[in-house]
Design a protein around this motif. Structure first.
Motif, PDB file in Angstrom:
ATOM      1  N   CYS A 197      -4.588   4.265   4.666  1.00 23.45           N
ATOM      2  CA  CYS A 197      -5.210   3.364   3.712  1.00 23.45           C
ATOM      3  C   CYS A 197      -4.763   1.947   4.076  1.00 23.45           C
ATOM      4  N   ALA A 198      -5.670   0.987   4.015  1.00 24.18           N
ATOM      5  CA  ALA A 198      -5.328  -0.382   4.408  1.00 24.18           C
ATOM      6  C   ALA A 198      -5.828  -1.358   3.353  1.00 24.18           C
ATOM      7  N   LEU A 199      -5.075  -2.434   3.212  1.00 24.45           N
ATOM      8  CA  LEU A 199      -5.361  -3.437   2.182  1.00 24.45           C
ATOM      9  C   LEU A 199      -5.463  -4.811   2.792  1.00 24.45           C
ATOM     10  N   GLY A 200      -6.569  -5.488   2.525  1.00 20.94           N
ATOM     11  CA  GLY A 200      -6.721  -6.891   2.887  1.00 20.94           C
ATOM     12  C   GLY A 200      -7.112  -7.635   1.625  1.00 20.94           C
TER      13      GLY A 200
ATOM     14  N   ILE B 151      -4.117  -7.705   6.985  1.00 17.34           N
ATOM     15  CA  ILE B 151      -4.454  -6.345   6.602  1.00 17.34           C
ATOM     16  C   ILE B 151      -3.218  -5.489   6.855  1.00 17.34           C
ATOM     17  N   ILE B 152      -2.723  -4.872   5.796  1.00 20.24           N
ATOM     18  CA  ILE B 152      -1.538  -4.033   5.951  1.00 20.24           C
ATOM     19  C   ILE B 152      -1.915  -2.585   5.701  1.00 20.24           C
ATOM     20  N   PHE B 153      -1.106  -1.708   6.255  1.00 15.73           N
ATOM     21  CA  PHE B 153      -1.400  -0.285   6.217  1.00 15.73           C
ATOM     22  C   PHE B 153      -0.349   0.483   5.421  1.00 15.73           C
ATOM     23  N   GLY B 154      -0.803   1.559   4.767  1.00 16.00           N
ATOM     24  CA  GLY B 154       0.135   2.502   4.197  1.00 16.00           C
ATOM     25  C   GLY B 154       0.804   3.295   5.309  1.00 16.00           C
ATOM     26  N   LYS B 155       1.743   4.152   4.930  1.00 11.21           N
ATOM     27  CA  LYS B 155       2.504   4.899   5.937  1.00 11.21           C
ATOM     28  C   LYS B 155       1.724   6.058   6.527  1.00 11.21           C
ATOM     29  N   GLY B 156       0.536   6.314   5.992  1.00  7.81           N
ATOM     30  CA  GLY B 156      -0.303   7.346   6.558  1.00  7.81           C
ATOM     31  C   GLY B 156      -0.062   8.710   5.952  1.00  7.81           C
ATOM     32  N   THR B 157      -1.126   9.511   5.919  1.00  8.22           N
ATOM     33  CA  THR B 157      -1.031  10.906   5.491  1.00  8.22           C
ATOM     34  C   THR B 157      -1.628  11.774   6.580  1.00  8.22           C
TER      35      THR B 157
ATOM     36  N   VAL C 230       0.858  -1.176   0.000  1.00  8.44           N
ATOM     37  CA  VAL C 230       0.000   0.000   0.000  1.00  8.44           C
ATOM     38  C   VAL C 230       0.894   1.226   0.000  1.00  8.44           C
ATOM     39  N   THR C 231       0.607   2.150  -0.898  1.00  8.35           N
ATOM     40  CA  THR C 231       1.419   3.361  -1.007  1.00  8.35           C
ATOM     41  C   THR C 231       0.549   4.595  -0.812  1.00  8.35           C
ATOM     42  N   GLN C 232       0.936   5.390   0.164  1.00  5.74           N
ATOM     43  CA  GLN C 232       0.333   6.706   0.339  1.00  5.74           C
ATOM     44  C   GLN C 232       1.449   7.703   0.076  1.00  5.74           C
ATOM     45  N   PRO C 233       1.437   8.352  -1.073  1.00  4.86           N
ATOM     46  CA  PRO C 233       2.598   9.156  -1.470  1.00  4.86           C
ATOM     47  C   PRO C 233       2.792  10.439  -0.666  1.00  4.86           C
ATOM     48  N   GLU C 234       1.714  10.930  -0.066  1.00  8.17           N
ATOM     49  CA  GLU C 234       1.823  12.196   0.662  1.00  8.17           C
ATOM     50  C   GLU C 234       1.950  11.929   2.147  1.00  8.17           C
ATOM     51  N   LYS C 235       3.025  12.469   2.730  1.00 12.96           N
ATOM     52  CA  LYS C 235       3.213  12.337   4.172  1.00 12.96           C
ATOM     53  C   LYS C 235       2.345  13.374   4.898  1.00 12.96           C
ATOM     54  N   LEU C 236       2.256  14.557   4.295  1.00 14.15           N
ATOM     55  CA  LEU C 236       1.511  15.666   4.885  1.00 14.15           C
ATOM     56  C   LEU C 236       0.739  16.382   3.793  1.00 14.15           C
TER      57      LEU C 236
END
Lengths: 113, 109
Positions: free
Chosen positions: B87-90, B97-103, B4-10
């Motif tokens: 964002c999480a993916l199962g 269920i894994i999670f992106g790094k969060g925004t 899972v990729t969340q490209p924006e940290k902030l």
């Protein structure tokens, strides 16, 4: 009623100590998890138990030992604590079926000094 | 492998402006996608899941299998939307269920 409860909320301890975090869920779910949230807020799965059986064990040091006495409880015991173990540990539960979401506890903030 | 990729940290957005939090995934099977929100020093709470196709707190997210995306959108940001969004993916029953790094979403007044 709290659905997923974990204790303690805060845990401050010294390096080398052994500590435990407890988790209980009253949702009737068959699967429970431990996640670690580090200082950068990254959330990483550590363990998963289904009906008391370990089904997911990520590459976690063997100083971490989960124990599930029944499907409503999943405790986490940590031996020989290290500075790098400082994090927020979240317990979660779900039904192990497609599309079922995780329900999280409030987290335990562990600080190792 | 699941990713899972969340490209924006902030992401900083003015109050009243539209919000879009990006999420892309990689999964060989049929994915299950979720958005979770974490308000300051609180537990993670489920915000949306793609199978529900519902709108919660004005947020919506559509699964686009062609682009392998599950972006979170809201037409008008509110100050109380400031939080961490994951964002999480199962997927299959045996998959985690894994999670992106969060925004971190910051709503500016």
């Amino acid at each position: 009623d709290t659905a997923v409860s974990q204790t303690p909320k805060y845990l401050v301890t010294q390096m080398g100590n052994d500590k435990s975090i407890k988790c209980e869920q009253n949702l009737g779910h068959d699967t429970m998890y431990w996640y670690k949230q580090d200082s950068k807020k990254f959330l990483k799965i550590m363990f998963s138990y289904n009906n008391k059986e370990l089904i997911i064990n990520e590459t976690v040091p063997n100083r971490f030992s989960p124990k599930s006495p029944d499907k409503a409880h999943l405790n986490l015991h940590i031996n020989s604590l290290e500075l790098g173990d400082s994090a927020v540990y979240f317990c979660a539960s779900s039904q192990r079926d497609r599309g079922q979401p995780l329900h999280f506890g409030n987290g335990t903030r562990l600080t190792v000094t | 492998a699941q990713r899972v990729t969340q490209p924006e940290k902030l992401l900083s957005v003015f109050k009243g402006a539209p919000v879009e939090l990006k999420c892309n995934y990689s999964y060989s099977g049929s994915p299950e996608l979720f958005w979770y929100v974490q308000y300051s020093r609180q537990r993670l709470q489920l915000l949306l899941r793609h199978i529900s196709r519902e709108s919660i707190k004005g947020f919506t997210a559509d699964l686009n299998k062609g682009e392998t995306s599950f972006h979170l959108k809201k037409p008008f940001a509110q100050e109380e939307d400031s939080a961490m969004y994951y964002c999480a993916l199962g997927g299959n029953r045996d998959d985690k269920i894994i999670f992106g790094k969060g925004t971190r979403l910051h709503i500016l007044p």
